[in-house]
Design a protein around this motif. Structure first.
Motif, PDB file in Angstrom:
ATOM      1  N   LEU A 189     -40.212  59.470 -47.863  1.00 50.51           N
ATOM      2  CA  LEU A 189     -41.493  58.775 -47.970  1.00 50.51           C
ATOM      3  C   LEU A 189     -41.373  57.506 -48.811  1.00 50.51           C
ATOM      4  O   LEU A 189     -42.008  56.487 -48.503  1.00 50.51           O
ATOM      5  N   ALA A 190     -40.556  57.560 -49.860  1.00 52.03           N
ATOM      6  CA  ALA A 190     -40.353  56.384 -50.705  1.00 52.03           C
ATOM      7  C   ALA A 190     -39.712  55.253 -49.916  1.00 52.03           C
ATOM      8  O   ALA A 190     -40.131  54.086 -50.013  1.00 52.03           O
ATOM      9  N   LEU A 191     -38.707  55.569 -49.118  1.00 51.84           N
ATOM     10  CA  LEU A 191     -38.008  54.546 -48.344  1.00 51.84           C
ATOM     11  C   LEU A 191     -38.859  54.032 -47.191  1.00 51.84           C
ATOM     12  O   LEU A 191     -38.715  52.873 -46.782  1.00 51.84           O
ATOM     13  N   GLN A 192     -39.744  54.854 -46.674  1.00 59.93           N
ATOM     14  CA  GLN A 192     -40.676  54.374 -45.659  1.00 59.93           C
ATOM     15  C   GLN A 192     -41.648  53.363 -46.253  1.00 59.93           C
ATOM     16  O   GLN A 192     -42.000  52.370 -45.604  1.00 59.93           O
ATOM     17  N   ALA A 193     -42.096  53.607 -47.477  1.00 65.66           N
ATOM     18  CA  ALA A 193     -43.025  52.690 -48.137  1.00 65.66           C
ATOM     19  C   ALA A 193     -42.337  51.405 -48.576  1.00 65.66           C
ATOM     20  O   ALA A 193     -42.972  50.340 -48.626  1.00 65.66           O
ATOM     21  N   GLN A 194     -41.037  51.481 -48.884  1.00 62.16           N
ATOM     22  CA  GLN A 194     -40.292  50.312 -49.372  1.00 62.16           C
ATOM     23  C   GLN A 194     -38.860  50.397 -48.857  1.00 62.16           C
ATOM     24  O   GLN A 194     -37.982  50.922 -49.547  1.00 62.16           O
ATOM     25  N   PRO A 195     -38.596  49.883 -47.659  1.00 67.78           N
ATOM     26  CA  PRO A 195     -37.268  50.041 -47.037  1.00 67.78           C
ATOM     27  C   PRO A 195     -36.111  49.496 -47.855  1.00 67.78           C
ATOM     28  O   PRO A 195     -34.981  49.984 -47.744  1.00 67.78           O
ATOM     29  N   ASP A 196     -36.353  48.472 -48.690  1.00 66.97           N
ATOM     30  CA  ASP A 196     -35.262  47.898 -49.485  1.00 66.97           C
ATOM     31  C   ASP A 196     -35.121  48.559 -50.855  1.00 66.97           C
ATOM     32  O   ASP A 196     -34.429  48.044 -51.742  1.00 66.97           O
ATOM     33  N   LEU A 197     -35.750  49.705 -51.047  1.00 63.52           N
ATOM     34  CA  LEU A 197     -35.717  50.394 -52.335  1.00 63.52           C
ATOM     35  C   LEU A 197     -34.310  50.862 -52.693  1.00 63.52           C
ATOM     36  O   LEU A 197     -33.621  51.458 -51.861  1.00 63.52           O
ATOM     37  N   ASP A 198     -33.880  50.593 -53.920  1.00 67.94           N
ATOM     38  CA  ASP A 198     -32.649  51.155 -54.461  1.00 67.94           C
ATOM     39  C   ASP A 198     -33.022  52.495 -55.076  1.00 67.94           C
ATOM     40  O   ASP A 198     -33.446  52.566 -56.228  1.00 67.94           O
ATOM     41  N   PHE A 199     -32.871  53.568 -54.316  1.00 69.26           N
ATOM     42  CA  PHE A 199     -33.382  54.866 -54.745  1.00 69.26           C
ATOM     43  C   PHE A 199     -32.633  55.402 -55.968  1.00 69.26           C
ATOM     44  O   PHE A 199     -33.235  56.019 -56.840  1.00 69.26           O
ATOM     45  N   ASN A 200     -31.334  55.160 -56.040  1.00 71.63           N
ATOM     46  CA  ASN A 200     -30.569  55.624 -57.207  1.00 71.63           C
ATOM     47  C   ASN A 200     -31.055  54.935 -58.483  1.00 71.63           C
ATOM     48  O   ASN A 200     -31.172  55.572 -59.540  1.00 71.63           O
ATOM     49  N   ASP A 201     -31.347  53.645 -58.379  1.00 66.29           N
ATOM     50  CA  ASP A 201     -31.861  52.918 -59.544  1.00 66.29           C
ATOM     51  C   ASP A 201     -33.229  53.454 -59.939  1.00 66.29           C
ATOM     52  O   ASP A 201     -33.521  53.615 -61.134  1.00 66.29           O
ATOM     53  N   LEU A 202     -34.081  53.745 -58.944  1.00 63.93           N
ATOM     54  CA  LEU A 202     -35.398  54.305 -59.224  1.00 63.93           C
ATOM     55  C   LEU A 202     -35.282  55.624 -59.969  1.00 63.93           C
ATOM     56  O   LEU A 202     -35.934  55.829 -61.007  1.00 63.93           O
ATOM     57  N   LEU A 203     -34.427  56.524 -59.468  1.00 64.20           N
ATOM     58  CA  LEU A 203     -34.266  57.821 -60.130  1.00 64.20           C
ATOM     59  C   LEU A 203     -33.775  57.657 -61.563  1.00 64.20           C
ATOM     60  O   LEU A 203     -34.254  58.333 -62.482  1.00 64.20           O
ATOM     61  N   ALA A 204     -32.835  56.760 -61.765  1.00 60.74           N
ATOM     62  CA  ALA A 204     -32.293  56.551 -63.109  1.00 60.74           C
ATOM     63  C   ALA A 204     -33.389  56.084 -64.064  1.00 60.74           C
ATOM     64  O   ALA A 204     -33.491  56.551 -65.207  1.00 60.74           O
ATOM     65  N   ARG A 205     -34.235  55.160 -63.596  1.00 57.98           N
ATOM     66  CA  ARG A 205     -35.315  54.652 -64.447  1.00 57.98           C
ATOM     67  C   ARG A 205     -36.346  55.740 -64.746  1.00 57.98           C
ATOM     68  O   ARG A 205     -36.871  55.826 -65.859  1.00 57.98           O
ATOM     69  N   LEU A 206     -36.637  56.561 -63.759  1.00 59.15           N
ATOM     70  CA  LEU A 206     -37.620  57.622 -63.962  1.00 59.15           C
ATOM     71  C   LEU A 206     -37.111  58.672 -64.945  1.00 59.15           C
ATOM     72  O   LEU A 206     -37.857  59.137 -65.812  1.00 59.15           O
ATOM     73  N   PHE A 207     -35.841  59.032 -64.832  1.00 59.23           N
ATOM     74  CA  PHE A 207     -35.284  59.997 -65.783  1.00 59.23           C
ATOM     75  C   PHE A 207     -35.202  59.394 -67.179  1.00 59.23           C
ATOM     76  O   PHE A 207     -35.473  60.077 -68.174  1.00 59.23           O
ATOM     77  N   GLU A 208     -34.868  58.133 -67.270  1.00 60.72           N
ATOM     78  CA  GLU A 208     -34.784  57.485 -68.584  1.00 60.72           C
ATOM     79  C   GLU A 208     -36.147  57.455 -69.274  1.00 60.72           C
ATOM     80  O   GLU A 208     -36.240  57.564 -70.499  1.00 60.72           O
ATOM     81  N   ALA A 209     -37.219  57.344 -68.479  1.00 63.77           N
ATOM     82  CA  ALA A 209     -38.567  57.315 -69.042  1.00 63.77           C
ATOM     83  C   ALA A 209     -39.115  58.709 -69.321  1.00 63.77           C
ATOM     84  O   ALA A 209     -40.210  58.840 -69.877  1.00 63.77           O
ATOM     85  N   GLY A 210     -38.387  59.765 -68.954  1.00 64.29           N
ATOM     86  CA  GLY A 210     -38.851  61.123 -69.190  1.00 64.29           C
ATOM     87  C   GLY A 210     -40.010  61.521 -68.302  1.00 64.29           C
ATOM     88  O   GLY A 210     -40.923  62.233 -68.724  1.00 64.29           O
ATOM     89  N   VAL A 211     -39.976  61.072 -67.059  1.00 60.71           N
ATOM     90  CA  VAL A 211     -41.098  61.266 -66.140  1.00 60.71           C
ATOM     91  C   VAL A 211     -41.248  62.711 -65.686  1.00 60.71           C
ATOM     92  O   VAL A 211     -42.372  63.197 -65.500  1.00 60.71           O
ATOM     93  N   PHE A 212     -40.141  63.434 -65.511  1.00 62.88           N
ATOM     94  CA  PHE A 212     -40.204  64.761 -64.904  1.00 62.88           C
ATOM     95  C   PHE A 212     -40.199  65.865 -65.959  1.00 62.88           C
ATOM     96  O   PHE A 212     -39.563  65.748 -67.007  1.00 62.88           O
ATOM     97  N   ALA A 213     -40.921  66.941 -65.650  1.00 57.17           N
ATOM     98  CA  ALA A 213     -41.011  68.065 -66.572  1.00 57.17           C
ATOM     99  C   ALA A 213     -39.833  69.001 -66.390  1.00 57.17           C
ATOM    100  O   ALA A 213     -39.385  69.255 -65.270  1.00 57.17           O
ATOM    101  N   ALA A 214     -39.323  69.516 -67.496  1.00 59.54           N
ATOM    102  CA  ALA A 214     -38.206  70.462 -67.468  1.00 59.54           C
ATOM    103  C   ALA A 214     -38.770  71.868 -67.395  1.00 59.54           C
ATOM    104  O   ALA A 214     -39.096  72.479 -68.407  1.00 59.54           O
ATOM    105  N   GLU A 215     -38.898  72.380 -66.192  1.00 60.48           N
ATOM    106  CA  GLU A 215     -39.355  73.750 -65.987  1.00 60.48           C
ATOM    107  C   GLU A 215     -38.341  74.454 -65.089  1.00 60.48           C
ATOM    108  O   GLU A 215     -37.735  73.835 -64.218  1.00 60.48           O
ATOM    109  N   PRO A 216     -38.137  75.763 -65.299  1.00 53.07           N
ATOM    110  CA  PRO A 216     -37.144  76.481 -64.490  1.00 53.07           C
ATOM    111  C   PRO A 216     -37.323  76.288 -62.996  1.00 53.07           C
ATOM    112  O   PRO A 216     -36.356  76.119 -62.258  1.00 53.07           O
ATOM    113  N   SER A 217     -38.582  76.240 -62.509  1.00 53.26           N
ATOM    114  CA  SER A 217     -38.802  76.107 -61.075  1.00 53.26           C
ATOM    115  C   SER A 217     -38.362  74.760 -60.553  1.00 53.26           C
ATOM    116  O   SER A 217     -38.090  74.604 -59.370  1.00 53.26           O
TER     117      SER A 217
END
Length: 264
Positions: A228-256
């Motif tokens: 869905l991300a690439l459909q919205a922005q075909p030129d998206l550098d997805f690896n760079d996006l993930l790196a920035r999101l993890f660096e910002a602490g965007v995702f919750a650390a839960e077992p699930s």
């Protein structure tokens, strides 16, 4: 004279807000006596000023854009139509952006409501419940064959939004007391906020990033969200996006979040 404390309090609040009683009763008679006192107008003005000051504290970027005098006048209009309903004034102004969107004097400032929404997202990120972030090492340690089926859940303090105008650039420059780029490119852009190490951090977010987080919030699997991300922005550098999101602490650390949940 006998009346419930609740009835008296309701009548007193209505008087403060200038609401006429639907039907006159003993509480209204007592309130009428109180409101006729010179000190009541002073008290009413003090209450209004407290509400305006709360809005000023909650929407500092809006005030910086329009100036103190314009903001005070607009906030006073808002207070009259939308008085606080909670004691915690940090929550006051949930729909202030909607008010500005319809406020006639703001018609020539089409970005102002969006700036107010970002100020509100800052408040929400600041006051959200604490959650430990998912770190990149824990994510990268997953077996390659299971990565596609992971569910990344944005933490409670993560906020993002897409705007049709360059609202995030205007907001960020005024929040950081920087000059807005000239000429400003009038195109859509998104913004991301998250609380990291006790402080709210922000960064721009493209259409693909907003679509990715929307999908993650909807509990899509990682492969579905990335598509869905690439459909919205075909030129998206997805690896760079993930790196920035993890660096910002965007995702919750839960077992699930670190297990395959393809069945839910």
């Amino acid at each position: 004279m006998s009346m419930s404390l609740g009835r008296f309090q309701d009548a007193f609040v209505d008087a403060l807000e200038g609401v006429e009683p639907a039907a006159f009763d003993e509480a209204d008679g007592l309130i009428a006596t109180l409101t006729s006192q010179p000190g009541f107008a002073v008290y009413r003005n003090t209450v209004t000023k407290g509400c305006v000051d709360a809005l000023r504290a909650n929407f500092p970027t809006v005030e910086r854009l329009v100036g103190a005098e314009w903001f005070t006048a607009a906030a006073a209009h808002y207070v009259r139509s939308s008085p606080p309903v909670r004691a915690q004034l940090i929550e006051y102004g949930v729909d202030f952006a909607d008010f500005l969107q319809a406020f006639e004097p703001a018609r020539e400032l089409p970005y102002l409501a969006g700036v107010a929404r970002l100020d509100r997202l800052w408040i929400e990120a600041f006051s959200a419940a604490e959650q430990a972030p998912l770190i990149l090492d824990a994510f990268a340690a997953q077996a390659p064959e299971t990565l596609a089926e992971l569910h990344l859940r944005p933490c409670a303090a993560t906020r993002w939004q897409w705007f049709a105008l360059p609202v995030f650039t205007i907001w960020r420059c005024n929040r950081e007391e920087l000059d807005v780029p000239q000429p400003l490119i009038w195109q859509g852009e998104g913004g991301l906020m998250c609380r990291l190490a006790g402080r709210v951090v922000w960064q721009p977010l493209g259409a693909g990033g907003c679509a990715f987080l929307d999908a993650c919030a909807a509990r899509c699997r990682l492969d579905e969200a990335s598509t869905l991300a690439l459909q919205a922005q075909p030129d998206l550098d997805f690896n760079d996006l993930l790196a920035r999101l993890f660096e910002a602490g965007v995702f919750a650390a839960e077992p699930s979040d670190l297990t395959s949940n393809g069945g839910d």
